[in-house]
Design a protein around this motif. Structure first.
Motif, PDB file in Angstrom:
ATOM      1  N   PRO A   1       0.808  -1.223   0.000  1.00 48.99           N
ATOM      2  CA  PRO A   1       0.000   0.000   0.000  1.00 48.99           C
ATOM      3  C   PRO A   1       0.842   1.275   0.000  1.00 48.99           C
ATOM      4  N   GLY A   2       2.101   1.177  -0.307  1.00 49.29           N
ATOM      5  CA  GLY A   2       2.968   2.366  -0.431  1.00 49.29           C
ATOM      6  C   GLY A   2       4.385   1.891  -0.565  1.00 49.29           C
ATOM      7  N   GLY A   3       5.270   2.827  -0.899  1.00 45.45           N
ATOM      8  CA  GLY A   3       5.137   4.290  -1.009  1.00 45.45           C
ATOM      9  C   GLY A   3       5.059   4.932   0.380  1.00 45.45           C
ATOM     10  N   ASN A   4       5.212   6.221   0.349  1.00 51.57           N
ATOM     11  CA  ASN A   4       5.234   6.953   1.620  1.00 51.57           C
ATOM     12  C   ASN A   4       4.042   6.616   2.493  1.00 51.57           C
ATOM     13  N   ASN A   5       2.890   6.286   1.842  1.00 48.38           N
ATOM     14  CA  ASN A   5       1.671   6.179   2.635  1.00 48.38           C
ATOM     15  C   ASN A   5       1.642   4.996   3.580  1.00 48.38           C
ATOM     16  N   ILE A   6       2.567   4.032   3.427  1.00 47.43           N
ATOM     17  CA  ILE A   6       2.611   2.962   4.424  1.00 47.43           C
ATOM     18  C   ILE A   6       3.367   3.421   5.663  1.00 47.43           C
TER      19      ILE A   6
ATOM     20  N   GLY B   1       3.489   6.333   7.338  1.00 50.38           N
ATOM     21  CA  GLY B   1       2.875   7.162   8.368  1.00 50.38           C
ATOM     22  C   GLY B   1       3.755   8.360   8.676  1.00 50.38           C
ATOM     23  N   ASN B   2       3.147   9.447   9.097  1.00 55.20           N
ATOM     24  CA  ASN B   2       3.933  10.600   9.570  1.00 55.20           C
ATOM     25  C   ASN B   2       4.509  10.305  10.948  1.00 55.20           C
ATOM     26  N   THR B   3       3.806   9.413  11.674  1.00 51.60           N
ATOM     27  CA  THR B   3       4.270   8.979  13.002  1.00 51.60           C
ATOM     28  C   THR B   3       4.113   7.464  13.077  1.00 51.60           C
ATOM     29  N   ILE B   4       4.698   6.879  14.083  1.00 56.13           N
ATOM     30  CA  ILE B   4       4.533   5.430  14.257  1.00 56.13           C
ATOM     31  C   ILE B   4       3.057   5.091  14.467  1.00 56.13           C
ATOM     32  N   ALA B   5       2.387   5.953  15.220  1.00 54.53           N
ATOM     33  CA  ALA B   5       0.979   5.670  15.539  1.00 54.53           C
ATOM     34  C   ALA B   5       0.088   5.737  14.311  1.00 54.53           C
ATOM     35  N   THR B   6       0.485   6.539  13.309  1.00 49.91           N
ATOM     36  CA  THR B   6      -0.380   6.678  12.127  1.00 49.91           C
ATOM     37  C   THR B   6       0.161   5.886  10.941  1.00 49.91           C
ATOM     38  N   ARG B   7       1.053   4.954  11.201  1.00 51.40           N
ATOM     39  CA  ARG B   7       1.505   4.072  10.108  1.00 51.40           C
ATOM     40  C   ARG B   7       0.308   3.282   9.596  1.00 51.40           C
ATOM     41  N   TRP B   8       0.436   2.696   8.401  1.00 49.03           N
ATOM     42  CA  TRP B   8      -0.589   1.798   7.868  1.00 49.03           C
ATOM     43  C   TRP B   8      -0.532   0.503   8.642  1.00 49.03           C
ATOM     44  N   GLN B   9      -1.711   0.059   9.135  1.00 51.25           N
ATOM     45  CA  GLN B   9      -1.763  -1.167   9.921  1.00 51.25           C
ATOM     46  C   GLN B   9      -2.804  -2.091   9.296  1.00 51.25           C
TER      47      GLN B   9
END
Ligand SMILES: [NH3+][C@H]1C[C@H](O)[C@@H](O)[C@@H]1CO
Length: 621
Positions: free
Chosen positions: A223-228, A230-238
């Motif tokens: 799913p990424g690319g930068n978008n996997i 996350g800007n932070t660990i908490a907002t990473r792709w899960q």
């Protein structure tokens, strides 16, 4: 120019050579490929009581609306509700879609939402009307009534909408209104779906998916690319937040400045990849987020993320006796999905010092568990020197048209030591080498241009020549909303109603649909020249396939001395234009390939206009 073509193939063309790279960037997922037509459908990750929480929603007929954190939330994942205070008369709420809604009379739309009456219960059923209306409100294209029972408990209602006519443009809204009710009603998780590609449940927008299918792609990196990251660990792709009922998916702050619904989740991706005849190149999060937060170098710190990655892979390939396999089966796919490639992170060349411990942490834990999976490293090749030695690397190149032509030889000198390469992202993006990622005023492409596409073609011929070690390549980014984007150029541009195929889209298609089975070496092109070619042999039906790119302004004839007798007519597919030509929403077909028939000859002369790509299929006698 004369090119001598060798009759003995140097290597086979890997079946995975041409494919797609995807991440939710420029609304390529939510508002693009993913079929949901309503924006901010479930008020995910917004702050109740703010204007921003109401993005894409407007009151109708004097209602007052607000996002609230419902005292009885729909679910723990979806705690927010849209509270509507309905006055007398026809009133309710409307959604503008993702900057428009395509109203097509040949489609039947599926609409749904959750409701509950938080205060005084109505004395009888309440009629709600779901409609597709012009944004001006003047035209109702479709409407249907649903009956809401007087309950304080969350209840989902469904209906279908079949427009009586197609709208002349996409400036349309979806509305839910009440005519015989006044009072307070809480609503949540709205949804409006058009027919999806191949009817997949919770699936894809059909026109975009079809345009991708028409490329004949072999793989899908996601799913990424930068978008996997996350800007932070908490907002990473899960992965686990993206599977199961939509009421279990909280959504997340994507890295491209908008909230991802995660309605397009791991299961939807995998089912769709299968429908499309592709195979996944799936990324796992590797402990680094774009804001710089990195998981510390200790087994205890890394363990939960390695376990999450293990579970992600188990969901894809585990047998049904495993928790992941059982979950997959419960969603409707008991058979394991195909999974040959897993990428560890994304562009970790930006965090090489910690990749030195993150790469082995994930590899040493996961490779033994999944011995048939090839794990890809995402740093520069042998920089840093990683252990265990990666079998494959994912390289990303964004540069000028000229760079791509001159670097068609990029892989020529690589060691043939078993390492294989994925050119996972590449695109000509600017004519300004000193400001590649700058603004259009400074050379950046808004849409792919003809000279960029020809440069890419020259580079792709280098990938074919080196396909003994280059096993896959994909242009990036794949999709971008025409106006709501964070990155240009994109292979395909789209808005609520249209898909615009770029000159680079056609070049990708000309290569992918004419990939051949084996590479035939030939006279070397001058990398600083303007003519670039490749010749492959196709087994069925037997044919030579010549590809020829002319990156200069002057037309040129090239004679290919083919190594066997040919017969009949050759098929020529050719795209050419002015160097700055682009296909745009205003002129979507400005530059398109033209197919014609030319005489086949063992000395095959190909006439290449300036700024052109030609593909000639010559039947073997
Ligand atoms: N910065 C590019 C590299 C990264 O992997 C992608 O998310 C971005 C756009 O394709």
């Amino acid at each position: 120019t004369t090119v001598v073509v060798n009759g003995t193939a140097s290597h086979n063309i890997p079946e995975t050579l041409w494919g797609l790279m995807f991440e939710d960037i420029s609304h390529s997922g939510d508002g693009g490929l993913y079929g949901e037509l309503l924006q901010n459908r479930a008020f995910q990750e917004v702050t109740p009581g703010t204007v921003a929480a109401l993005a894409a929603w407007t009151p109708v007929g004097g209602a007052s609306i607000a996002v609230i954190a419902d005292s009885t939330p729909l679910s723990s994942a979806l705690p927010n509700a849209l509270q509507i205070i309905v006055p007398d008369g026809v009133a309710g709420v409307g959604n503008m879609g993702f900057w428009g809604i395509n109203v097509n009379a040949s489609w039947t739309y599926n609409a749904s939402f959750f409701f509950r009456f938080p205060d005084t219960l109505p004395s009888s059923d309440v009629t709600a009307t779901a409609s597709l209306v012009s944004a001006s409100g003047g035209t109702v294209f479709a409407s249907a009534n649903v009956s809401l029972s007087p309950t304080a408990d969350w209840t989902q209602v469904f209906t279908t909408l079949t427009p009586s006519a197609s709208a002349p443009d996409t400036l349309n809204n979806f509305t839910v209104t009440f005519k015989d009710f006044s009072g307070t009603i809480n609503t949540a998780l709205f949804s409006l779906f058009p027919p999806t590609f191949m009817g997949q449940e919770n699936g894809m927008r059909a026109d975009i998916a079809q345009a991708l299918l028409d490329l004949g792609p072999s793989f899908f990196r996601f799913p990424g690319g930068n978008n996997i990251e996350g800007n932070t660990i908490a907002t990473r792709w899960q992965w686990n937040n993206t599977v199961g009922p939509l009421t279990s998916r909280p959504g997340r702050e994507g890295t491209w400045s908008y909230i991802n619904t995660d309605g397009l989740g791991l299961y939807e991706y995998l089912v769709w990849i299968e429908l499309m005849g592709m195979q996944p190149i799936m990324a796992i999060w590797s402990g680094f987020s774009l804001g710089g937060q990195t998981v510390a170098n200790s087994p205890d710190a890394l363990a939960p993320y390695i376990e999450q990655a293990r579970q992600q892979i188990e969901f894809v390939v585990g047998n049904t006796s495993t928790p992941g396999g059982a979950l997959r089966a419960s969603l409707g796919h008991p058979e394991p999905f195909t999974l040959n490639f897993v990428e560890v992170g994304n562009e970790d060349q930006f965090a090489p010092s910690t990749y030195l411990y993150r790469w082995p942490a994930f590899m040493n834990a996961l490779q033994p568990l999944f011995p048939d999976i090839r794990f890809l490293a995402t740093t520069f090749i042998f920089n840093p020197v990683l252990g265990p030695t990666p079998q494959s690397y994912d390289s990303h190149m964004y540069d000028t048209p000229d760079w791509f032509a001159k670097n068609s030889i990029m892989y020529d000198g690589f060691l043939r030591n078993g390492t294989t390469y994925f050119e996972g992202e590449y695109a000509a993006i600017s004519v300004n080498p000193s400001d590649l990622f700058g603004t259009p005023a400074n050379g950046r492409f808004t849409f792919p241009t003809m000279n960029g596409s020809v440069g890419e073609a020259a580079f792709m011929m280098g990938l074919e020549r080196n396909a003994d070690i280059v096993f896959a390549a994909s242009y990036a980014p794949l999709l971008g909303h025409v106006t709501q984007n964070q990155w240009t150029p994109n292979l395909l541009a789209f808005d609520a109603g249209a898909v615009i195929k770029s000159t680079s889209y056609y070049v990708q298609q000309m290569f992918s649909l004419n990939r051949g089975d084996a590479y035939l070496p030939s006279t070397r092109a001058d990398p600083s020249g303007t003519l670039f070619w490749s010749v492959v042999q196709q087994n069925a039906p037997p044919a030579f396939i010549i590809k020829l790119a002319n990156t200069g302004a002057d037309a040129a004839n090239v004679t290919f001395q083919l190594p066997a007798a040919v017969k009949g007519a050759a098929r020529l597919v050719q795209i050419s234009g002015n160097p700055t030509d682009s296909n745009t929403p205003e002129s979507p077909d400005k530059v398109v390939p033209v197919t014609s028939s030319v005489d086949a000859g063992q000395d095959m002369v190909v006439a290449a206009p300036g700024f052109s790509v030609s593909v000639v299929t010559v039947p073997i006698a």
